[in-house]
Design a protein around this motif. Sequence first.
Motif, PDB file in Angstrom:
ATOM      1  N   ILE A 114      -5.476  -3.747   7.183  1.00 27.98           N
ATOM      2  CA  ILE A 114      -4.898  -2.896   5.917  1.00 27.98           C
ATOM      3  C   ILE A 114      -5.951  -3.003   4.751  1.00 27.98           C
ATOM      4  O   ILE A 114      -6.086  -1.894   3.884  1.00 27.98           O
ATOM      5  CB  ILE A 114      -3.562  -3.023   5.553  1.00 27.98           C
ATOM      6  CG1 ILE A 114      -2.508  -2.621   6.814  1.00 27.98           C
ATOM      7  CG2 ILE A 114      -2.943  -2.463   4.315  1.00 27.98           C
ATOM      8  CD1 ILE A 114      -1.275  -3.122   6.778  1.00 27.98           C
ATOM      9  N   CYS A 115      -6.160  -4.285   4.215  1.00 25.27           N
ATOM     10  CA  CYS A 115      -7.043  -4.515   3.328  1.00 25.27           C
ATOM     11  C   CYS A 115      -8.369  -3.801   3.274  1.00 25.27           C
ATOM     12  O   CYS A 115      -8.941  -3.378   2.349  1.00 25.27           O
ATOM     13  CB  CYS A 115      -7.124  -5.892   2.964  1.00 25.27           C
ATOM     14  SG  CYS A 115      -5.553  -6.926   2.406  1.00 25.27           S
ATOM     15  N   LEU A 116      -9.117  -3.831   4.561  1.00 27.15           N
ATOM     16  CA  LEU A 116     -10.231  -3.193   4.861  1.00 27.15           C
ATOM     17  C   LEU A 116     -10.098  -1.841   4.709  1.00 27.15           C
ATOM     18  O   LEU A 116     -10.904  -1.037   4.113  1.00 27.15           O
ATOM     19  CB  LEU A 116     -10.767  -3.486   6.238  1.00 27.15           C
ATOM     20  CG  LEU A 116     -11.435  -4.940   6.357  1.00 27.15           C
ATOM     21  CD1 LEU A 116     -11.755  -5.302   7.795  1.00 27.15           C
ATOM     22  CD2 LEU A 116     -12.646  -5.095   5.579  1.00 27.15           C
ATOM     23  N   GLN A 117      -8.948  -1.058   5.168  1.00 22.35           N
ATOM     24  CA  GLN A 117      -8.581   0.245   4.985  1.00 22.35           C
ATOM     25  C   GLN A 117      -8.616   0.520   3.330  1.00 22.35           C
ATOM     26  O   GLN A 117      -9.115   1.742   3.123  1.00 22.35           O
ATOM     27  CB  GLN A 117      -7.437   0.417   5.559  1.00 22.35           C
ATOM     28  CG  GLN A 117      -7.083   1.974   5.669  1.00 22.35           C
ATOM     29  CD  GLN A 117      -5.622   2.082   6.287  1.00 22.35           C
ATOM     30  OE1 GLN A 117      -4.960   1.416   6.434  1.00 22.35           O
ATOM     31  NE2 GLN A 117      -5.382   3.444   6.653  1.00 22.35           N
ATOM     32  N   TYR A 118      -8.063  -0.217   2.654  1.00 20.49           N
ATOM     33  CA  TYR A 118      -7.808   0.080   1.258  1.00 20.49           C
ATOM     34  C   TYR A 118      -9.280   0.134   0.598  1.00 20.49           C
ATOM     35  O   TYR A 118      -9.720   0.960  -0.102  1.00 20.49           O
ATOM     36  CB  TYR A 118      -6.895  -0.939   0.496  1.00 20.49           C
ATOM     37  CG  TYR A 118      -7.052  -0.891  -1.056  1.00 20.49           C
ATOM     38  CD1 TYR A 118      -6.417   0.267  -1.606  1.00 20.49           C
ATOM     39  CD2 TYR A 118      -7.782  -1.722  -1.947  1.00 20.49           C
ATOM     40  CE1 TYR A 118      -6.518   0.590  -2.905  1.00 20.49           C
ATOM     41  CE2 TYR A 118      -7.769  -1.230  -3.172  1.00 20.49           C
ATOM     42  CZ  TYR A 118      -7.142  -0.531  -3.676  1.00 20.49           C
ATOM     43  OH  TYR A 118      -6.946  -0.460  -5.064  1.00 20.49           O
ATOM     44  N   ARG A 119     -10.181  -0.964   0.812  1.00 20.81           N
ATOM     45  CA  ARG A 119     -11.434  -1.263   0.158  1.00 20.81           C
ATOM     46  C   ARG A 119     -12.340   0.104   0.799  1.00 20.81           C
ATOM     47  O   ARG A 119     -13.141   0.307  -0.040  1.00 20.81           O
ATOM     48  CB  ARG A 119     -12.033  -2.665   0.639  1.00 20.81           C
ATOM     49  CG  ARG A 119     -13.257  -2.784   0.244  1.00 20.81           C
ATOM     50  CD  ARG A 119     -13.707  -4.321   0.276  1.00 20.81           C
ATOM     51  NE  ARG A 119     -15.059  -4.272  -0.362  1.00 20.81           N
ATOM     52  CZ  ARG A 119     -15.738  -5.393  -0.007  1.00 20.81           C
ATOM     53  NH1 ARG A 119     -15.432  -6.254   0.756  1.00 20.81           N
ATOM     54  NH2 ARG A 119     -16.702  -5.457  -0.744  1.00 20.81           N
ATOM     55  N   LYS A 139      -1.543 -10.503   1.241  1.00 23.16           N
ATOM     56  CA  LYS A 139      -1.490 -10.332  -0.158  1.00 23.16           C
ATOM     57  C   LYS A 139      -1.953  -8.857  -0.453  1.00 23.16           C
ATOM     58  O   LYS A 139      -2.579  -8.366   0.548  1.00 23.16           O
ATOM     59  CB  LYS A 139      -2.570 -11.269  -1.222  1.00 23.16           C
ATOM     60  CG  LYS A 139      -1.872 -12.576  -0.884  1.00 23.16           C
ATOM     61  CD  LYS A 139      -0.614 -12.803  -1.332  1.00 23.16           C
ATOM     62  CE  LYS A 139      -0.016 -14.286  -1.556  1.00 23.16           C
ATOM     63  NZ  LYS A 139       1.241 -14.637  -1.931  1.00 23.16           N
ATOM     64  N   CYS A 140      -1.695  -8.274  -1.623  1.00 22.44           N
ATOM     65  CA  CYS A 140      -1.905  -6.764  -1.934  1.00 22.44           C
ATOM     66  C   CYS A 140      -3.597  -6.807  -1.878  1.00 22.44           C
ATOM     67  O   CYS A 140      -4.141  -7.567  -2.493  1.00 22.44           O
ATOM     68  CB  CYS A 140      -1.467  -6.612  -3.336  1.00 22.44           C
ATOM     69  SG  CYS A 140      -1.807  -5.173  -4.118  1.00 22.44           S
ATOM     70  N   PRO A 141      -4.034  -5.580  -1.430  1.00 20.44           N
ATOM     71  CA  PRO A 141      -5.594  -5.454  -1.464  1.00 20.44           C
ATOM     72  C   PRO A 141      -6.099  -5.159  -2.687  1.00 20.44           C
ATOM     73  O   PRO A 141      -7.249  -5.154  -2.800  1.00 20.44           O
ATOM     74  CB  PRO A 141      -5.799  -4.283  -0.455  1.00 20.44           C
ATOM     75  CG  PRO A 141      -4.671  -3.616  -0.301  1.00 20.44           C
ATOM     76  CD  PRO A 141      -3.330  -4.645  -0.598  1.00 20.44           C
ATOM     77  N   ARG A 142      -5.313  -4.772  -3.803  1.00 23.00           N
ATOM     78  CA  ARG A 142      -5.781  -4.394  -5.016  1.00 23.00           C
ATOM     79  C   ARG A 142      -5.690  -5.659  -6.167  1.00 23.00           C
ATOM     80  O   ARG A 142      -6.615  -5.822  -6.706  1.00 23.00           O
ATOM     81  CB  ARG A 142      -4.966  -3.291  -5.553  1.00 23.00           C
ATOM     82  CG  ARG A 142      -5.484  -2.654  -6.990  1.00 23.00           C
ATOM     83  CD  ARG A 142      -5.073  -1.317  -7.601  1.00 23.00           C
ATOM     84  NE  ARG A 142      -3.627  -1.386  -7.857  1.00 23.00           N
ATOM     85  CZ  ARG A 142      -3.096  -0.393  -8.169  1.00 23.00           C
ATOM     86  NH1 ARG A 142      -3.751   0.813  -8.354  1.00 23.00           N
ATOM     87  NH2 ARG A 142      -1.762  -0.410  -8.533  1.00 23.00           N
ATOM     88  N   CYS A 143      -4.652  -6.295  -5.992  1.00 19.04           N
ATOM     89  CA  CYS A 143      -4.233  -7.177  -7.034  1.00 19.04           C
ATOM     90  C   CYS A 143      -4.557  -8.579  -6.571  1.00 19.04           C
ATOM     91  O   CYS A 143      -4.957  -9.635  -7.277  1.00 19.04           O
ATOM     92  CB  CYS A 143      -3.095  -7.038  -7.897  1.00 19.04           C
ATOM     93  SG  CYS A 143      -1.599  -7.515  -6.973  1.00 19.04           S
TER      94      CYS A 143
END
Length: 125
Positions: A110-115, A20-24
Amino acid sequence: MTDDDYYPPVSPISAGLPGKCPRCGRGHLFKNFIDVPPACDACGLDYAFADSGDGPAVFVIMIAGFVVLGFALWLEFTYEPPMWVHIVVSLPLLIVVCGGLLRVLKGVLICLQYRNKAAEGRWEG
């Protein structure tokens, strides 16, 4: 105020595991097995930052190598089967473990990269 302020924080693990999307946490992170679309279909987050590189593949090699090699060694020392049994049993196991882990680990990275707002190093000058 940025766009990120409008969304509550999403855990990288709870968003990355199902892709799922890392923001929403609602939109899809993948358009097929491991390809990342240009943007989130729910919140519009630009996925241009998403470059997991070889990280997921390295983790998959380490984990799958440990699991499948451990199984193959157990099989060999316990039953001493002929080589064709190893090929028929261990090779499909290797494919299933690698295929199952690759998408999951790529999503989490990818989610860790965004966070963590991880990006390439840049010279300040």
